[in-house]
Structure formats: structure tokens, C-alpha cells
Scaffold this active site. Structure first.
Site, mmCIF file in Angstrom:
data_model
loop_
_atom_site.group_PDB
_atom_site.id
_atom_site.type_symbol
_atom_site.label_atom_id
_atom_site.label_comp_id
_atom_site.label_asym_id
_atom_site.label_seq_id
_atom_site.Cartn_x
_atom_site.Cartn_y
_atom_site.Cartn_z
ATOM 1 N N SER A 254 0.852 -1.185 0.000
ATOM 2 C CA SER A 254 0.000 0.000 0.000
ATOM 3 C C SER A 254 0.885 1.231 0.000
ATOM 4 O O SER A 254 2.114 1.136 0.030
ATOM 5 C CB SER A 254 -0.890 -0.003 1.235
ATOM 6 O OG SER A 254 -0.113 0.331 2.369
ATOM 7 N N LYS A 255 0.223 2.376 -0.005
ATOM 8 C CA LYS A 255 0.960 3.639 0.004
ATOM 9 C C LYS A 255 1.849 3.764 1.252
ATOM 10 O O LYS A 255 2.810 4.517 1.267
ATOM 11 C CB LYS A 255 -0.015 4.809 -0.039
ATOM 12 C CG LYS A 255 -0.789 4.909 -1.330
ATOM 13 C CD LYS A 255 -0.107 5.894 -2.290
ATOM 14 C CE LYS A 255 -0.781 5.926 -3.650
ATOM 15 N NZ LYS A 255 -0.653 4.684 -4.413
#
Ligand code: GLU
Length: 318
Positions: A254-255
Site C-alpha cells: 500500500s501507500k
């Protein structure tokens, strides 16, 4: 006249931030799959969500692709005959397709809130996905008008009790029953933004894409998209859903995994090193040695790709 036999691939990122290693893997595989068949490549920026997708991210993404040596023949800021190549500029095209579905009386307004959709009593699949129970499908015109006074509706497409199956280049035969495993799905959000499912089908068809290569997280979207191809009388491409890159503990990237975004990676590695690493985990080479994208073209073959998602080594996060 357009050559209908030539492979046309595409990379269709959502520019909601800097690309991470998983996005690069997807871009590389899509590029290699098309180029290894002598095909063309399109870059389409999926910036449907105006809040999350900024033009500066899209521009940075282009620079990262160029740095990696993953070129494209049309799309992005380069333009081309099937533009615009930014979804945010294609609303009028989606509107036409939407009207085509409306004419078939398959679209209905949905007033459900997020909380209502995810309520405990909503039908859930084993992987946690919620199936829309059809609450707004049978509202009367009177009920719709009353609800519309206080809420702006989204638009949903009715799906039949039908199993759609297709042969994926990477995953083999995949099938899904639209009513039981998916349910009526959104084609336009309540804020008026057209949904990914509709936009991606309209775009791939209008841009002449013949080959869609993307992450396996979208495998279960494909039956919905094939249904839309049929309703809109559009020609469907072939699909290859590639393994996802996972963190060492098996979770999705994910980010939050800032160490794996290209800003950080470019400080630590050359483009050749990144491509060499990705080619190796994809099974295209035996060792992670620096390599250019072009050198990988003759090495690409669908049957070399792993069947399972790929866990990345922990040292990448060091
Ligand atoms: N824009 C989507 C994403 O970045 C990919 C859509 C597609 O390849 O169909 O996840």
C-alpha cells in the site's frame, strides 16, 4: 485502415501517488506482453477520482516510465488518435455508454449509504466482499422521488443470474456467477463520477485495446466488464491477470510502504537493477542482474510467470 491483427496493450494506472514496485511490475509485464508480440502500447491515466488523482502525479508517472525505458506509442500527455487519454476528460464518452444502458432499462438509481451497503445483514462472500442485496432495485417511482429529495442517487446496473467465464492468459479459465458472486454493480457514483467498471470497458474498446494485462486483484472485475462489453456491443480484449507483489508477511502493498515507491527506489537503484529484479521474480531470468526493458522482450513468455502471488524479500524495506 487500422491493422486489426496487431496487438494493442495498455498500461492504465490511477495516478493517486507515486508508482510503487507493484505498479512497476504491472507496467513492465503489460509492456513486455505487448512488445513481445510486436504490439503497440497505450498509456491511459485513470484519474476518474478528481480528489485523489492529481495531474502532477500523472506527469511524474510518465517520467518514471521513461526512466524505466517503458515507452508508449500513444496516450498520456503525448496524445494520439483515440484521446483524450485522461479519464477525467472523457466524461462525455462515458455518458453516451451510460445512456445506452439506460435505454435497455438495466440501470436504476441506488440511494443506499455506505453504512447500509456494508451492514452486517448484507450478504458477504467468504473473502469479505459484499454483494448488493438489491434493496433499491424494486423501489416504486414514488419512492424514488421521495428519496431523491434528500439524497443524490448512484446508478446501478442489474445483473442476470448468469455465469460468465473466460480464459485468462495467466490464470486459466475463470468463472463467476454475476447475481450470486457479484450482484448489481455501480456504473455511476452518487457524486456523478462514472465508475471504473464502465469507464475501463468504454476506454479499452474505443482505444482499440486487444490485450489487457493487470494485477490479479482485478480478476473478479472481469466478468462484470465482459457483461458490459456485451450490453454495449463492444469487442472484448483478451486478459492476463498477473500475480501481485506482497510484503514478506503476505499483506498487499500500500501507500504506507514508502520504501517501495519509485521516489525512494530511484535513490537506491538504477532502472536496470529494478528491471532485473522484477524480471527475476517474474521467472523470466535466473538471476537478478541489471538489464534494459528491451533486452527482456525476447525472454517474455506467459507460461514463465508464477501462478501464485509473489512475496517480496524483507531487505527491500531496509
Ligand atoms: N487503474 C487501475 C489501477 O491502477 C487499473 C485498471 C486496469 O488495468 O484495468 O488499479
Amino acid at each position: 485502415m487500422e491493422d486489426t491483427k496487431q496487438t494493442v496493450g495498455r498500461f492504465a494506472p490511477s495516478p493517486s501517488g507515486r508508482m510503487h514496485l507493484g505498479n512497476v511490475f504491472c507496467a513492465l509485464m503489460a509492456w513486455l506482453a505487448a512488445r513481445s508480440e510486436g504490439g503497440r502500447m497505450i498509456l491511459r491515466q485513470e484519474d476518474l477520482d478528481p480528489q485523489r488523482c492529481l495531474r502532477e502525479n500523472a506527469d511524474m508517472l510518465e517520467q518514471d516510465l521513461i526512466w524505466l525505458g517503458l515507452d508508449w506509442d500513444e496516450g498520456g500527455s503525448r496524445g494520439g488518435p483515440h484521446g483524450p487519454y485522461y479519464q477525467s476528460e472523457r466524461t462525455a464518452i462515458y455518458e453516451k455508454a451510460f445512456q445506452k444502458l439506460q435505454k435497455q432499462r438495466l440501470v436504476y438509481p441506488c440511494f443506499c449509504s455506505r453504512a447500509e451497503l456494508h451492514a452486517a445483514e448484507a450478504p458477504h462472500l467468504s473473502d469479505g466482499r459484499v454483494i448488493y442485496a438489491g434493496r433499491c432495485r424494486s423501489l416504486t417511482e414514488q419512492e424514488r422521488q421521495t428519496l431523491a429529495k434528500s439524497r443524490r442517487p448512484a446508478a446501478r446496473l442489474m445483473v442476470p443470474e448468469e455465469t460468465i467465464s473466460f480464459r485468462d492468459r495467466c490464470c486459466g479459465v475463470y468463472r463467476e456467477n454475476l447475481a450470486r458472486e457479484c450482484g448489481d454493480f455501480l456504473v455511476r457514483r452518487s457524486d456523478g463520477v462514472f465508475a471504473y467498471q464502465l469507464a475501463v470497458v468504454v476506454d479499452d474498446a474505443q482505444m482499440g485495446v486487444t490485450q489487457v494485462v493487470r494485477g490479479r486483484d482485478l480478476l473478479d472485475s472481469t466478468p462484470r466488464q465482459l457483461y458490459l462489453y456485451r450490453l454495449l456491443q463492444l469487442h472484448a480484449p483478451e486478459f492476463g491477470h498477473i500475480p501481485l507483489l506482497l510484503a514478506p508477511d503476505g499483506r498487499r502493498l500500500s501507500k504506507r510502504d514508502g520504501a517501495l515507491d519509485l521516489g525512494a527506489l530511484r535513490k537506491r537503484f538504477s532502472s536496470g537493477e529494478i528491471l532485473g529484479f522484477l524480471a527475476c521474480i517474474a521467472g523470466l531470468t535466473d538471476r537478478a542482474e541489471p538489464v534494459s526493458a528491451r533486452e527482456l522482450i525476447p525472454l517474455f513468455a506467459w507460461n514463465k510467470l508464477p501462478r501464485e502471488d509473489i512475496r517480496l524479500p524483507a531487505w527491500l524495506w531496509d
